[in-house]
Design a protein around this motif. Structure first.
Motif, PDB file in Angstrom:
ATOM      1  N   VAL A 258       0.839  -1.199   0.000  1.00 18.20           N
ATOM      2  CA  VAL A 258       0.000   0.000   0.000  1.00 18.20           C
ATOM      3  C   VAL A 258       0.873   1.248   0.000  1.00 18.20           C
ATOM      4  CG1 VAL A 258      -1.701   1.317   1.314  1.00 18.20           C
ATOM      5  CG2 VAL A 258      -1.905  -1.180   1.141  1.00 18.20           C
ATOM      6  N   THR A 259       1.872   1.284   0.872  1.00 15.17           N
ATOM      7  CA  THR A 259       2.746   2.450   0.962  1.00 15.17           C
ATOM      8  C   THR A 259       3.500   2.675  -0.343  1.00 15.17           C
ATOM      9  OG1 THR A 259       3.003   1.946   3.325  1.00 15.17           O
ATOM     10  CG2 THR A 259       4.498   3.566   2.387  1.00 15.17           C
ATOM     11  N   GLU A 260       3.901   1.593  -1.003  1.00 14.45           N
ATOM     12  CA  GLU A 260       4.621   1.722  -2.272  1.00 14.45           C
ATOM     13  C   GLU A 260       3.767   2.413  -3.335  1.00 14.45           C
ATOM     14  OE1 GLU A 260       5.831  -2.185  -3.336  1.00 14.45           O
ATOM     15  OE2 GLU A 260       7.496  -2.253  -1.905  1.00 14.45           O
ATOM     16  N   VAL A 261       2.489   2.121  -3.367  1.00 15.47           N
ATOM     17  CA  VAL A 261       1.603   2.770  -4.339  1.00 15.47           C
ATOM     18  C   VAL A 261       1.632   4.284  -4.147  1.00 15.47           C
ATOM     19  CG1 VAL A 261      -0.832   3.114  -4.947  1.00 15.47           C
ATOM     20  CG2 VAL A 261       0.097   0.791  -4.711  1.00 15.47           C
ATOM     21  N   TRP A 262       1.597   4.717  -2.914  1.00 13.75           N
ATOM     22  CA  TRP A 262       1.562   6.145  -2.619  1.00 13.75           C
ATOM     23  C   TRP A 262       2.932   6.795  -2.747  1.00 13.75           C
ATOM     24  CZ3 TRP A 262      -2.555   9.353  -1.591  1.00 13.75           C
ATOM     25  CH2 TRP A 262      -3.796   8.735  -1.482  1.00 13.75           C
ATOM     26  N   SER A 263       4.002   6.100  -2.347  1.00 13.09           N
ATOM     27  CA  SER A 263       5.332   6.721  -2.367  1.00 13.09           C
ATOM     28  C   SER A 263       5.801   7.035  -3.782  1.00 13.09           C
ATOM     29  CB  SER A 263       6.350   5.835  -1.650  1.00 13.09           C
ATOM     30  OG  SER A 263       6.548   4.605  -2.316  1.00 13.09           O
ATOM     31  N   ARG A 264       5.298   6.298  -4.765  1.00 11.98           N
ATOM     32  CA  ARG A 264       5.659   6.613  -6.155  1.00 11.98           C
ATOM     33  C   ARG A 264       5.218   8.025  -6.527  1.00 11.98           C
ATOM     34  NH1 ARG A 264       3.163   1.348  -7.125  1.00 11.98           N
ATOM     35  NH2 ARG A 264       4.779  -0.263  -7.024  1.00 11.98           N
ATOM     36  N   GLY A 265       4.178   8.517  -5.877  1.00  8.88           N
ATOM     37  CA  GLY A 265       3.668   9.851  -6.173  1.00  8.88           C
ATOM     38  C   GLY A 265       4.594  10.974  -5.759  1.00  8.88           C
ATOM     39  N   ARG A 271      12.243   0.174  -3.749  1.00 10.18           N
ATOM     40  CA  ARG A 271      13.485  -0.131  -3.025  1.00 10.18           C
ATOM     41  C   ARG A 271      13.702   0.840  -1.878  1.00 10.18           C
ATOM     42  NH1 ARG A 271      18.931   0.935  -3.016  1.00 10.18           N
ATOM     43  NH2 ARG A 271      18.776   2.570  -4.590  1.00 10.18           N
ATOM     44  N   HIS A 272      13.170   2.038  -1.984  1.00 11.21           N
ATOM     45  CA  HIS A 272      13.339   3.045  -0.953  1.00 11.21           C
ATOM     46  C   HIS A 272      12.105   3.180  -0.060  1.00 11.21           C
ATOM     47  CE1 HIS A 272      16.647   4.177  -3.638  1.00 11.21           C
ATOM     48  NE2 HIS A 272      17.175   4.789  -2.587  1.00 11.21           N
ATOM     49  N   THR A 273      11.212   2.203  -0.126  1.00 10.34           N
ATOM     50  CA  THR A 273      10.004   2.209   0.703  1.00 10.34           C
ATOM     51  C   THR A 273      10.047   1.023   1.653  1.00 10.34           C
ATOM     52  OG1 THR A 273       8.739   3.228  -1.101  1.00 10.34           O
ATOM     53  CG2 THR A 273       7.491   2.200   0.681  1.00 10.34           C
ATOM     54  N   VAL A 274      10.039   1.301   2.933  1.00 10.47           N
ATOM     55  CA  VAL A 274      10.129   0.264   3.959  1.00 10.47           C
ATOM     56  C   VAL A 274       8.875   0.344   4.825  1.00 10.47           C
ATOM     57  CG1 VAL A 274      11.452  -0.627   5.912  1.00 10.47           C
ATOM     58  CG2 VAL A 274      12.648   0.451   3.984  1.00 10.47           C
ATOM     59  N   ALA A 275       8.150  -0.772   4.924  1.00  7.79           N
ATOM     60  CA  ALA A 275       6.948  -0.834   5.760  1.00  7.79           C
ATOM     61  C   ALA A 275       6.785  -2.282   6.220  1.00  7.79           C
ATOM     62  CB  ALA A 275       5.736  -0.320   4.990  1.00  7.79           C
ATOM     63  N   ILE A 276       5.592  -2.643   6.698  1.00  8.95           N
ATOM     64  CA  ILE A 276       5.372  -4.014   7.165  1.00  8.95           C
ATOM     65  C   ILE A 276       5.421  -4.956   5.962  1.00  8.95           C
ATOM     66  CG2 ILE A 276       3.799  -5.604   8.322  1.00  8.95           C
ATOM     67  CD1 ILE A 276       2.622  -3.219   9.813  1.00  8.95           C
ATOM     68  N   ARG A 277       6.302  -5.928   6.030  1.00  5.63           N
ATOM     69  CA  ARG A 277       6.514  -6.859   4.923  1.00  5.63           C
ATOM     70  C   ARG A 277       5.934  -8.225   5.261  1.00  5.63           C
ATOM     71  NH1 ARG A 277      12.731  -5.157   3.155  1.00  5.63           N
ATOM     72  NH2 ARG A 277      12.112  -3.119   2.295  1.00  5.63           N
ATOM     73  N   SER A 278       4.897  -8.594   4.542  1.00  2.00           N
ATOM     74  CA  SER A 278       4.253  -9.888   4.770  1.00  2.00           C
ATOM     75  C   SER A 278       5.067 -11.004   4.134  1.00  2.00           C
ATOM     76  CB  SER A 278       2.842  -9.882   4.171  1.00  2.00           C
ATOM     77  OG  SER A 278       2.037  -8.896   4.780  1.00  2.00           O
ATOM     78  N   VAL A 279       5.069 -12.145   4.790  1.00  2.00           N
ATOM     79  CA  VAL A 279       5.646 -13.357   4.199  1.00  2.00           C
ATOM     80  C   VAL A 279       4.612 -13.955   3.246  1.00  2.00           C
ATOM     81  CG1 VAL A 279       6.459 -15.692   4.705  1.00  2.00           C
ATOM     82  CG2 VAL A 279       7.119 -13.783   6.202  1.00  2.00           C
ATOM     83  N   LEU A 280       5.050 -14.405   2.093  1.00  2.00           N
ATOM     84  CA  LEU A 280       4.162 -14.996   1.099  1.00  2.00           C
ATOM     85  C   LEU A 280       4.255 -16.517   1.137  1.00  2.00           C
ATOM     86  CD1 LEU A 280       4.944 -12.657  -1.951  1.00  2.00           C
ATOM     87  CD2 LEU A 280       3.330 -12.287  -0.053  1.00  2.00           C
ATOM     88  N   ASP A 281       3.154 -17.189   0.805  1.00  2.00           N
ATOM     89  CA  ASP A 281       3.207 -18.647   0.711  1.00  2.00           C
ATOM     90  C   ASP A 281       3.788 -19.049  -0.650  1.00  2.00           C
ATOM     91  OD1 ASP A 281       1.183 -18.531  -1.227  1.00  2.00           O
ATOM     92  OD2 ASP A 281      -0.404 -19.170   0.147  1.00  2.00           O
ATOM     93  N   ARG A 282       3.856 -20.337  -0.917  1.00  2.00           N
ATOM     94  CA  ARG A 282       4.517 -20.804  -2.149  1.00  2.00           C
ATOM     95  C   ARG A 282       3.734 -20.436  -3.401  1.00  2.00           C
ATOM     96  NH1 ARG A 282       2.652 -26.023  -3.732  1.00  2.00           N
ATOM     97  NH2 ARG A 282       1.070 -26.886  -2.311  1.00  2.00           N
ATOM     98  N   HIS A 283       2.510 -20.009  -3.234  1.00  2.00           N
ATOM     99  CA  HIS A 283       1.706 -19.568  -4.375  1.00  2.00           C
ATOM    100  C   HIS A 283       1.717 -18.038  -4.527  1.00  2.00           C
ATOM    101  CE1 HIS A 283       0.194 -23.638  -4.755  1.00  2.00           C
ATOM    102  NE2 HIS A 283      -0.202 -23.625  -3.487  1.00  2.00           N
ATOM    103  N   GLY A 284       2.528 -17.372  -3.720  1.00  2.00           N
ATOM    104  CA  GLY A 284       2.629 -15.923  -3.806  1.00  2.00           C
ATOM    105  C   GLY A 284       1.526 -15.178  -3.089  1.00  2.00           C
ATOM    106  N   ARG A 285       0.833 -15.852  -2.174  1.00  2.00           N
ATOM    107  CA  ARG A 285      -0.252 -15.207  -1.451  1.00  2.00           C
ATOM    108  C   ARG A 285       0.233 -14.709  -0.089  1.00  2.00           C
ATOM    109  NH1 ARG A 285      -3.508 -19.844  -3.674  1.00  2.00           N
ATOM    110  NH2 ARG A 285      -2.806 -20.965  -1.814  1.00  2.00           N
TER     111      ARG A 285
END
Length: 429
Positions: A258-265, A271-285
């Motif tokens: 979510v933050t990445e969508v806004w920081s592009r503005g 690469r320069h946006t750091v926030a809560i990073r979720s772990v993804l399962d093997r299907h990318g979810r």
């Protein structure tokens, strides 16, 4: 600012000037200039920090000579900004969650209790009763029409309690490293892919930017802002810092996609946006697990970018500090030169800055106590650029209850030498 702080800062400034190269007016004119309307002399003070630290000055790596050649040692000159209510007016994670709830984008979990590490039985019961069990596990909940479900989810996110007033989170966590309801928002999107969440954030962004300033919306029985705006002054500051040779980062306690969508503005990439990073399962979810920081491995929300957690993530992701050391304040060459925030969640990394500590006044006690105490003479306080808050009537309780302790209690705020910070009047509003 107290007289002892003025005197200390004069000594520091004199030492830096003595170690610097001979005066050369060209060093200043090479730097890009800030524009826009700022409170008092804040624009000039921020410009001074840019002139002092930017690579445009002609100094070695943009650092004052007294502090050493950081760039020569391959250490970047960094500026770090919180996002919500620092770069934008209003919270972009809330805007995205509100959009998702109005468009049936939350998937029913197999167990509400499993969505958050500290979620209480009372919260589990309330969510199950409100959201029902008719929808199959993994299918979208009808939150657009089921206002009871929407209310329970948003009340837990916003207030940390159920609609009946029961505590939604309980247990032990380090209150300077996480807050459960912040960690819970990315966990609510479990089952979605990053591109899906990104698309929701984009649509929420377009809607929030189109809404007029001051607009509100009703979500269940909750009333919340319907608009978000980039602050023109912060956009200009970020652009000016980048042109002056700074590596500019966003460090947020929101969901990273979510933050990445806004920081592009504002011209800041992923690469320069750091926030809560979720772990993804093997299907990318997305899962209910988060990536870790320092000596905290993959976890259920124990180490998000929150208060001391923001320092950890800056040290780890920007400066490459690993293990337990990432939680500690680093030497001056491995700290941001300029840092900006608006709330207690930002107090540690904003305080770590060596050139300027920019604070938007939202009446948050620990941060404002640090800002008004102004121990190094480099704290820059500005009212919010849109709809600023009125003056706080009572002094900030710095000497008694401004500090957020790791166990969740409140206590006196202390200087580096252990002395207690005196109460502070609210003067910039």
């Amino acid at each position: 600012m107290r007289y002892r702080h003025v005197f200390a800062w004069i000594l520091v400034a004199a030492a830096a000037l003595a170690a610097a190269p001979p005066a050369d007016s060209s060093l200043r004119t090479n730097c890009p200039r800030l524009s826009g309307s700022w409170y008092g002399d804040n624009r000039a003070r921020l410009q001074q920090a840019i002139d002092e630290w930017g690579t445009c000055t002609g100094h070695t790596g943009g650092l004052p000579q007294a502090l050493g050649p950081a760039r020569a040692g391959r250490t970047p000159v960094v500026a770090a900004f919180d996002w919500d209510n620092t770069v934008t007016k209003n919270d972009v994670t809330d805007a995205t969650l509100a959009w998702a709830l109005r468009h049936d984008k939350i998937l029913r979990p197999a167990s509400w209790k499993a969505t958050g590490k500290w979620l209480t039985d009372a919260a589990d019961t309330a969510l199950t009763a409100a959201c029902g069990t008719d929808v199959p596990v993994g299918a979208p909940l009808p939150t657009a029409t089921n206002t009871r479900c929407t209310d329970e989810i948003f009340e837990i996110r916003a207030e940390g309690r159920t609609m009946s007033g029961a505590a939604a989170f309980a247990g032990d966590w380090n209150h300077r490293r996480t807050v459960p309801q912040y960690a819970w928002v990315p966990q609510l999107f479990a089952g979605h892919t990053i591109p899906e969440l990104t698309s929701y954030a984009r649509r929420a962004r377009a809607e929030a930017l189109a809404a007029p300033v001051g607009a509100t919306r009703t979500l269940g029985t909750h009333t919340l802002p319907a608009y978000v705006r980039y602050y023109d002054q912060q956009r200009d500051l970020i652009r000016t810092l980048q042109r002056a040779g700074f590596d500019v980062y966003i460090v947020s306690a929101g969901s990273e996609p979510v933050t990445e969508v806004w920081s592009r503005g504002v011209g800041i990439d992923a690469r320069h946006t750091v926030a809560i990073r979720s772990v993804l399962d093997r299907h990318g979810r997305i899962t209910t697990w988060n990536q870790g920081c320092g000596d905290v491995p993959v976890n259920r929300g124990e180490a998000i970018p929150y208060i001391d957690g923001k320092r950890c993530w800056i040290n780890q992701e920007i400066y490459g500090v690993r293990g337990a050391a990432a939680w500690q304040r680093q030497d001056r060459r491995h700290r941001p030169a300029i840092a900006a925030g608006d709330a207690d969640t930002d107090v540690t990394f904003v305080g770590d800055a060596t050139g300027a500590h920019l604070v938007l006044n939202r009446n948050k006690s620990e941060l404002m106590c640090r800002a008004y105490d102004d121990a190094d003479g480099r704290w820059v306080i500005n009212p919010m650029f849109i709809d600023p808050l009125p003056r706080r009537r009572d002094p900030y309780p710095c000497s008694t209850s401004a500090y957020n302790a790791p166990d969740g209690s409140k206590g006196p705020l202390r200087e580096a030498d252990g002395s207690i910070v005196p109460d502070q009047e609210d003067a910039v509003h």
